[in-house]
Design an enzyme around this catalytic site. Sequence first.
Site, short mmCIF file in Angstrom:
data_model
loop_
_atom_site.label_atom_id
_atom_site.label_comp_id
_atom_site.label_asym_id
_atom_site.label_seq_id
_atom_site.Cartn_x
_atom_site.Cartn_y
_atom_site.Cartn_z
N HIS A 95 0.85 -1.20 0.00
CA HIS A 95 0.00 0.00 0.00
C HIS A 95 0.88 1.25 0.00
O HIS A 95 1.97 1.26 0.60
CB HIS A 95 -0.93 0.00 1.22
CG HIS A 95 -1.96 1.07 1.14
ND1 HIS A 95 -1.72 2.35 1.56
CD2 HIS A 95 -3.21 1.06 0.65
CE1 HIS A 95 -2.79 3.08 1.32
NE2 HIS A 95 -3.72 2.31 0.77
N GLU A 165 -3.20 2.01 -7.49
CA GLU A 165 -3.52 3.24 -6.75
C GLU A 165 -2.67 4.38 -7.28
O GLU A 165 -1.48 4.48 -6.92
CB GLU A 165 -3.09 3.16 -5.29
CG GLU A 165 -3.35 2.00 -4.46
CD GLU A 165 -2.89 2.34 -3.03
OE1 GLU A 165 -3.72 2.84 -2.27
OE2 GLU A 165 -1.71 2.15 -2.71
#
Length: 254
Positions: A95, A165
Amino acid sequence: MAKKILVANWKLNPTTPREAKQLFTKIKKQTSGLKRSEVVIAPPAIWLSLLDAGQNRQLSLAGQDAFYESAGAFTGRLSSPMFRYAGATHIIIGHSERRLAGDTDDIINKKIKAALKARLKVIFCFGETERDSRGEYLTVLKNQIKTGLQRIGKDNFKHLIMAYEPVWAIGERAREADTPSDFLHNAIFIKKVLAGIVDRKTALAIPILYGGSVNKKNIGDFLGDGEADGVLVGRASLDATEFGAMIKIAEELK
Ligand code: PGA
């Protein structure tokens, strides 16, 4: 058609076990009977054992990150096998907030390998921090993917979920949102990179999620026009009503 995957990344929320249980119960109710979508909830690790996904196969639990060693002198770390014991079937690795805290592509690769060894499904996050008009960000994406997935056996690719992302488009400080057509363009590029690592058939079967500031207003467009296989949701997953509306949109997508 493959089920749409909605990953709820709770990050460092909710702040009490009571709130975590309440939020989980509210979301769980909205997942029973889902046919065309599935939900994966990634709470803070310490709340995992308090939450029970039950027999509902459309709801699973995930960790937000796991270390690559499984035992030893590593204060503060948690391992992939520990996440499995605590009830997780999935784990988020790479992430942008972990990358910001120091995770390099090589560290991410080690974490992915350890997670696959522990038989967790890996939600592998990657994405550029800045977008340039000459398309140089595509090289960034390619390197993140190639290094992140280096020396991973072919059989393991079916346990992978890619989460793209674009870092500039996520979180409260996001300057602007990405567009579904832009996502589609990048997803094609991502599939090409994957097809350079494993065979085409395996590569094309890997789900690609969109992970930048998704909410009930834009989820339909990303899943529809953008052809995303799912979404990775931060803030909007902390509101059971909003997230419930998102599940409904995914489930009823034409
Ligand atoms: P956001 O976070 O939905 O709050 O923008 C997304 C993410 O960081 O995965």
